[in-house]
Design a protein around this motif. Structure first.
Motif, PDB file in Angstrom:
ATOM      1  N   SER A  14     -11.859  11.955  54.534  1.00 40.35           N
ATOM      2  CA  SER A  14     -10.832  11.627  53.545  1.00 40.35           C
ATOM      3  C   SER A  14      -9.875  12.808  53.375  1.00 40.35           C
ATOM      4  CB  SER A  14     -11.451  11.216  52.214  1.00 40.35           C
ATOM      5  OG  SER A  14     -12.212  12.276  51.727  1.00 40.35           O
ATOM      6  N   ILE A  15     -10.433  14.048  53.418  1.00 40.99           N
ATOM      7  CA  ILE A  15      -9.546  15.215  53.307  1.00 40.99           C
ATOM      8  C   ILE A  15      -8.574  15.216  54.483  1.00 40.99           C
ATOM      9  CG2 ILE A  15      -9.483  17.761  53.484  1.00 40.99           C
ATOM     10  CD1 ILE A  15     -10.381  16.888  50.758  1.00 40.99           C
ATOM     11  N   LEU A  16      -9.138  14.947  55.683  1.00 41.72           N
ATOM     12  CA  LEU A  16      -8.289  14.933  56.880  1.00 41.72           C
ATOM     13  C   LEU A  16      -7.205  13.880  56.766  1.00 41.72           C
ATOM     14  CD1 LEU A  16     -10.595  15.440  59.980  1.00 41.72           C
ATOM     15  CD2 LEU A  16      -8.712  16.855  59.204  1.00 41.72           C
ATOM     16  N   SER A  17      -7.595  12.669  56.291  1.00 40.68           N
ATOM     17  CA  SER A  17      -6.596  11.606  56.247  1.00 40.68           C
ATOM     18  C   SER A  17      -5.572  11.871  55.143  1.00 40.68           C
ATOM     19  CB  SER A  17      -7.235  10.233  56.101  1.00 40.68           C
ATOM     20  OG  SER A  17      -8.007  10.222  54.965  1.00 40.68           O
ATOM     21  N   ILE A  18      -6.004  12.493  54.012  1.00 42.55           N
ATOM     22  CA  ILE A  18      -5.026  12.843  52.959  1.00 42.55           C
ATOM     23  C   ILE A  18      -4.029  13.844  53.527  1.00 42.55           C
ATOM     24  CG2 ILE A  18      -4.733  14.117  50.788  1.00 42.55           C
ATOM     25  CD1 ILE A  18      -7.155  12.688  49.705  1.00 42.55           C
ATOM     26  N   VAL A  19      -4.567  14.838  54.265  1.00 48.36           N
ATOM     27  CA  VAL A  19      -3.675  15.849  54.855  1.00 48.36           C
ATOM     28  C   VAL A  19      -2.724  15.170  55.852  1.00 48.36           C
ATOM     29  CG1 VAL A  19      -3.595  17.894  56.349  1.00 48.36           C
ATOM     30  CG2 VAL A  19      -5.221  17.793  54.467  1.00 48.36           C
ATOM     31  N   GLY A  20      -3.291  14.256  56.691  1.00 42.86           N
ATOM     32  CA  GLY A  20      -2.487  13.559  57.701  1.00 42.86           C
ATOM     33  C   GLY A  20      -1.392  12.736  57.061  1.00 42.86           C
ATOM     34  N   VAL A  21      -1.803  11.882  56.095  1.00 46.34           N
ATOM     35  CA  VAL A  21      -0.807  11.017  55.439  1.00 46.34           C
ATOM     36  C   VAL A  21       0.177  11.876  54.646  1.00 46.34           C
ATOM     37  CG1 VAL A  21      -0.515   9.180  53.722  1.00 46.34           C
ATOM     38  CG2 VAL A  21      -2.350   9.049  55.373  1.00 46.34           C
ATOM     39  N   GLY A  22      -0.327  12.951  54.029  1.00 47.39           N
ATOM     40  CA  GLY A  22       0.534  13.875  53.270  1.00 47.39           C
ATOM     41  C   GLY A  22       1.614  14.450  54.162  1.00 47.39           C
ATOM     42  N   LEU A  23       1.221  14.861  55.373  1.00 45.31           N
ATOM     43  CA  LEU A  23       2.207  15.442  56.294  1.00 45.31           C
ATOM     44  C   LEU A  23       3.263  14.409  56.676  1.00 45.31           C
ATOM     45  CD1 LEU A  23       0.030  17.659  58.668  1.00 45.31           C
ATOM     46  CD2 LEU A  23       1.732  18.403  57.011  1.00 45.31           C
ATOM     47  N   ILE A  24       2.773  13.161  56.944  1.00 41.72           N
ATOM     48  CA  ILE A  24       3.733  12.091  57.295  1.00 41.72           C
ATOM     49  C   ILE A  24       4.674  11.849  56.107  1.00 41.72           C
ATOM     50  CG2 ILE A  24       3.958   9.625  57.873  1.00 41.72           C
ATOM     51  CD1 ILE A  24       1.264   9.921  59.343  1.00 41.72           C
ATOM     52  N   ALA A  25       4.095  11.861  54.869  1.00 45.66           N
ATOM     53  CA  ALA A  25       4.904  11.616  53.672  1.00 45.66           C
ATOM     54  C   ALA A  25       5.959  12.708  53.507  1.00 45.66           C
ATOM     55  CB  ALA A  25       4.001  11.574  52.441  1.00 45.66           C
ATOM     56  N   VAL A  26       5.542  13.961  53.699  1.00 47.93           N
ATOM     57  CA  VAL A  26       6.492  15.074  53.555  1.00 47.93           C
ATOM     58  C   VAL A  26       7.619  14.918  54.584  1.00 47.93           C
ATOM     59  CG1 VAL A  26       6.756  17.579  53.873  1.00 47.93           C
ATOM     60  CG2 VAL A  26       4.853  16.683  52.537  1.00 47.93           C
ATOM     61  N   PHE A  27       7.216  14.540  55.805  1.00 47.58           N
ATOM     62  CA  PHE A  27       8.208  14.350  56.865  1.00 47.58           C
ATOM     63  C   PHE A  27       9.181  13.222  56.479  1.00 47.58           C
ATOM     64  CE2 PHE A  27       9.447  12.243  60.889  1.00 47.58           C
ATOM     65  CZ  PHE A  27      10.152  13.298  61.452  1.00 47.58           C
ATOM     66  N   GLY A  28       8.619  12.085  55.999  1.00 43.23           N
ATOM     67  CA  GLY A  28       9.439  10.924  55.609  1.00 43.23           C
ATOM     68  C   GLY A  28      10.396  11.295  54.483  1.00 43.23           C
ATOM     69  N   TYR A  29       9.829  12.032  53.464  1.00 47.96           N
ATOM     70  CA  TYR A  29      10.633  12.458  52.306  1.00 47.96           C
ATOM     71  C   TYR A  29      11.797  13.324  52.782  1.00 47.96           C
ATOM     72  CZ  TYR A  29      11.589  14.650  47.773  1.00 47.96           C
ATOM     73  OH  TYR A  29      12.186  15.106  46.627  1.00 47.96           O
ATOM     74  N   HIS A  30      11.476  14.229  53.684  1.00 48.19           N
ATOM     75  CA  HIS A  30      12.490  15.142  54.202  1.00 48.19           C
ATOM     76  C   HIS A  30      13.580  14.367  54.961  1.00 48.19           C
ATOM     77  CE1 HIS A  30      13.812  19.186  55.082  1.00 48.19           C
ATOM     78  NE2 HIS A  30      14.046  18.810  56.335  1.00 48.19           N
TER      79      HIS A  30
END
Ligand SMILES: Nc1ncnc2c1ncn2[C@@H]1O[C@H](COP(=O)(O)OP(=O)(O)OP(=O)(O)O)[C@@H](O)[C@H]1O
Ligand SMILES: [Mg+2]
Length: 448
Positions: A14-30
């Motif tokens: 779950s930590i890995l997937s939160i980090v993964g989705v978080g990175l995608i979210a940051v990228f999308g937001y940017h």
């Protein structure tokens, strides 16, 4: 709380997937933010060009008319506001502060040098209300953050369930071990139908059971050998006593003879028991009188002095080769050597020479003691068993009243107490039996 593989792996997933989705979210937001920035820039550029064109086209009009045209244009552009500065920094058009009440605005400066004729202009300042876009960006950010957390929790639940499912064979294996019947040490756990990851564990478990089985067999044969070795002299003593008791007037000479032979039997039993006690104490590491002996040849010579009469009896010679120093228990070394030498004397060809070698081993920090005699080679199949208690090559116990097959087991125990191992080889008609030992602490050896 106990450590759990399922819990740990689901937490890690779950930590890995939160980090993964978080990175995608940051990228999308940017990306959204970049897109908005580009769009604002383009809108302001277009507006600036349009205002410039209006000013250029209508420069000959009265200022009020010209500013009226600019007002019309800005009305069409919607949320863009403009301010025109004159050459002396005075405001020619628009308010002092553009969109003063708007929190999120984007500004843009455009040069108007050369325009304005009698009313020279310096630059055009544009401002655009981007509050709606900012709101949208915040919304997108919140959606991404919630999605990352929800996704992480979902993955935690899912991977926890999957891990528990995948670990089922491990629980099954645990149950198999729990139901293992210790009275049948020949049974093995089968690897078929088990997951590949469990193979090494099952194989190690099977190996362990194999070893336990071997020890169990050794213990059983040791017990039966002890019983057998003690049973023979005890039975003969019992029978002899019964016969003596039945005699009405026993001849004193006959009685003395009988007592003599009984004493021999008792001494024999005592030797067996002493040897067994020695083996048991040695296996518990109870001997620790280790001292540095500078010349290992000295204990050898002491043993050979004792053996002189036996050597002479068979017309045997003896030669000692080499020397070394080591940290040893001298008395134990003498005991091991006298066992080896007494065997060598027994099995050596009459008139031959017994050789004792003390060599530094090819294994660093080890010394080898080898006793060699010329005689009949020991069969290869017997060699691995030579150092087991009560093992004799001929196994004809009746003929070996004084030998119980304990001498080499004692040699092996002494070698292991000194960090070494026993060995036996046959080379043509030369039998070489000996043992290695660790030299011990090098600093104390150097002092010696
Ligand atoms: N030098 C040798 N040459 C040939 N066979 C040997 C030699 N040394 C030992 N053996 C064989 O190994 C067996 C085991 O030796 P070990 O010293 O353990 O027992 P033992 O001499 O029979 O009895 P014990 O030493 O208890 O009096 C012997 O019975 C003998 O068969
Ligand atoms: Mg012996």
């Amino acid at each position: 709380m106990r450590r759990s593989i399922a819990r740990r792996s689901s937490f890690q997933m779950s930590i890995l997937s939160i980090v993964g989705v978080g990175l995608i979210a940051v990228f999308g937001y940017h990306c959204v933010w970049m897109w908005q920035e580009v769009r604002h820039q383009e809108t302001l550029e277009r507006a600036a060009n349009a205002v410039e064109q209006v000013l250029a086209r209508n420069s000959e009009l009265m200022p009020t008319e010209m500013w009226g045209r600019v007002d019309e244009l800005l009305l069409n552009l919607g949320n863009v506001r403009a301010k025109v500065h004159g050459e002396n920094d005075q405001v020619l058009y628009g308010p002092q502060v553009l969109l003063s009440k708007v929190k999120h605005k984007k500004t843009y400066m455009h040069s108007l040098v050369g325009l304005g004729g009698t009313m020279p202009m310096r630059d055009l300042e544009l401002a655009m209300d981007v509050s709606e876009d900012k709101k949208f960006l915040n919304f997108i950010g919140a959606v991404f953050a919630v999605a990352a957390v929800v996704w992480g929790l979902f993955i935690m639940l899912l991977s926890g369930t999957l891990a528990r499912f995948e670990l089922k064979p491990l629980n099954k294996f645990g149950r198999k071990i729990a139901s293992f019947d210790p009275s049948d040490l020949t049974a093995r756990i089968k690897t078929e139908h088990e997951p590949e990851e469990l193979y090494p564990v099952i194989e190690q478990f099977n190996k362990l059971i194999g070893k336990v089985g071997q020890y169990h067999d050794q213990l059983r044969s040791f017990n039966s050998n002890v019983a057998h070795e003690l049973n023979t002299p005890l039975s003969s003593l019992t029978v002899s006593h019964e016969l003596l008791l039945r005699e009405k007037n026993p001849d004193p000479e006959h009685l003395k003879e009988a007592l003599h032979s009984h004493l021999e039997e008792l001494q024999r039993m005592n030797r067996i028991i002493q040897s067994m006690l020695f083996l048991s104490h040695a296996s518990q590491g109870q001997y620790n009188d280790f001292r540095v002996v500078a010349k290992l040849s000295e204990p050898v010579m002491t043993v050979m002095d004792y053996m002189e009469a036996m050597l002479e009896e068979k017309n045997l010679q003896f030669e000692l080769h080499g020397d070394a120093s080591a940290r040893v228990d001298s008395e134990l070394i003498k005991r091991a050597l006298s066992n080896l030498v007494s065997n060598a004397i027994r099995y050596a060809e009459e008139g031959s020479t017994i050789h004792i070698h003390i060599d530094n081993s090819t294994v660093a920090g080890q010394v080898l003691f080898t006793v060699s005699n010329k005689g009949v080679c020991i069969p290869a199949a017997s060699v691995p068993h030579l150092f087991e208690p009560f093992y004799r090559v001929d196994q004809s116990r009746n003929e070996s009243g004084h030998n119980h097959g304990l001498g080499l087991a004692i040699v092996a125990a002494i070698a292991r107490l000194h960090g070494g191992e026993p060995f036996a080889q046959c080379d043509g008609d030369w039998v070489r039996i000996g043992f290695s030992l660790k030299k011990g602490d090098s600093s104390s050896l150097a002092e010696a």
